[in-house]
Design a protein around this motif. Structure first.
Motif, short mmCIF file in Angstrom:
data_model
loop_
_atom_site.label_atom_id
_atom_site.label_comp_id
_atom_site.label_asym_id
_atom_site.label_seq_id
_atom_site.Cartn_x
_atom_site.Cartn_y
_atom_site.Cartn_z
N GLY A 70 -4.16 -2.41 -3.00
CA GLY A 70 -2.74 -2.42 -2.32
C GLY A 70 -2.72 -3.64 -1.04
N PRO A 79 -1.89 5.43 3.00
CA PRO A 79 -1.68 4.17 2.28
C PRO A 79 -2.82 3.24 2.52
CG PRO A 79 0.51 4.96 3.36
CD PRO A 79 -0.64 5.67 4.04
N GLY A 80 -3.20 2.90 1.36
CA GLY A 80 -4.40 1.46 1.50
C GLY A 80 -5.43 2.22 1.05
N SER A 130 0.87 -1.21 0.15
CA SER A 130 0.02 -0.14 0.01
C SER A 130 0.83 1.22 0.20
CB SER A 130 -0.73 -0.13 1.20
OG SER A 130 -1.95 -1.07 1.33
N ALA A 138 -1.91 -1.29 4.95
CA ALA A 138 -3.08 -0.43 5.30
C ALA A 138 -3.64 -0.50 6.84
CB ALA A 138 -4.32 -0.76 4.16
#
Length: 227
Positions: A82, A60-61, A36, A86
């Motif tokens: 991803g 992220p994620g 991610s 996450a």
């Protein structure tokens, strides 16, 4: 020589929670996968020369669905959820993993896999699992060592050689390249690889078009002779 595609023409088609909600399983799809925090969305935006095609986030994620983008008819790029980083509930992670696994195992038009990994932290367990799966499925793999601009030239070349050496143990068709969304490092190599993967579909379309044109000419000639 492969016909170069204009990736600037790439457009969003759909987002789907699983393969049952994707369009018909035809043409050629190239999937992008990675942890991610590997810079997957940024890479897709740079490859297509579009700032907002794929969603980017400081968290992220955020890519939670299978996202499909059309380069040209029958040639699609797939942004997969991803993995590995996450900060989301376990139930959501399991749901993502199921959708990811289903797509990779059952999508017939998948013809290549691009695995992105941060050059500073390459070949984590999940990255290696993804590559092993692709090899077992006889899929070619392009590994992009992203954020290459974060290292000095000598260090990134050394890291590239190190990862290429370690990748030999995989067997199969695995190509390793440097990449930077910010500086454009490796951009031409990525586009050439995508062109080569899309080439058979473009050739198929050209042959069909030529055959249809030939039939039209034949029909016209028969019509003329009957007059």
């Amino acid at each position: 020589m492969n016909q170069p595609l204009n990736y600037r023409n790439t457009g969003f088609i759909t987002s789907a929670p699983d393969i049952r909600h994707l369009p018909q399983d035809t043409g050629v799809e190239i999937a992008f996968a990675g942890r991610s925090n590997a810079g997957k969305s940024s890479a897709l935006n740079r490859i297509t020369d579009q700032k907002g095609l794929a969603r980017t986030s400081k968290t992220p994620g955020r890519t939670q669905l299978i996202n499909m983008f059309e380069v040209t008819q029958g040639c699609n790029l797939i942004d997969l959820p991803g993995y590995g980083f996450a900060q989301v509930p376990l139930e959501m992670k399991i749901k993502w993993q199921k959708a990811l696994g289903e797509y990779l195992q059952k999508r017939e038009c998948l013809q290549g896999l691009v695995v992105l990994m941060d050059i500073r932290h390459p070949m984590k367990d999940l990255d290696q699992q993804m590559i092993f799966w692709a090899i077992e499925s006889r899929l070619p793999v392009l590994v992009l060592l992203t954020k290459a601009d974060k290292m000095k030239s000598g260090a990134r070349k050394s890291q590239l050689l190190k990862v290429r050496e370690s990748a030999k143990s995989f067997g199969g068709d695995v190509q390793i390249e440097l990449f930077s969304s910010l500086k454009g490092i490796g951009l031409d190599q990525v586009r050439r690889k995508l062109d080569s993967w899309f080439a058979p579909e473009l050739e198929r379309q050209q042959m069909l078009a030529a055959a249809e044109h030939g039939n039209t000419d034949t029909d016209a000639a028969v019509s003329d002779n009957n007059e």
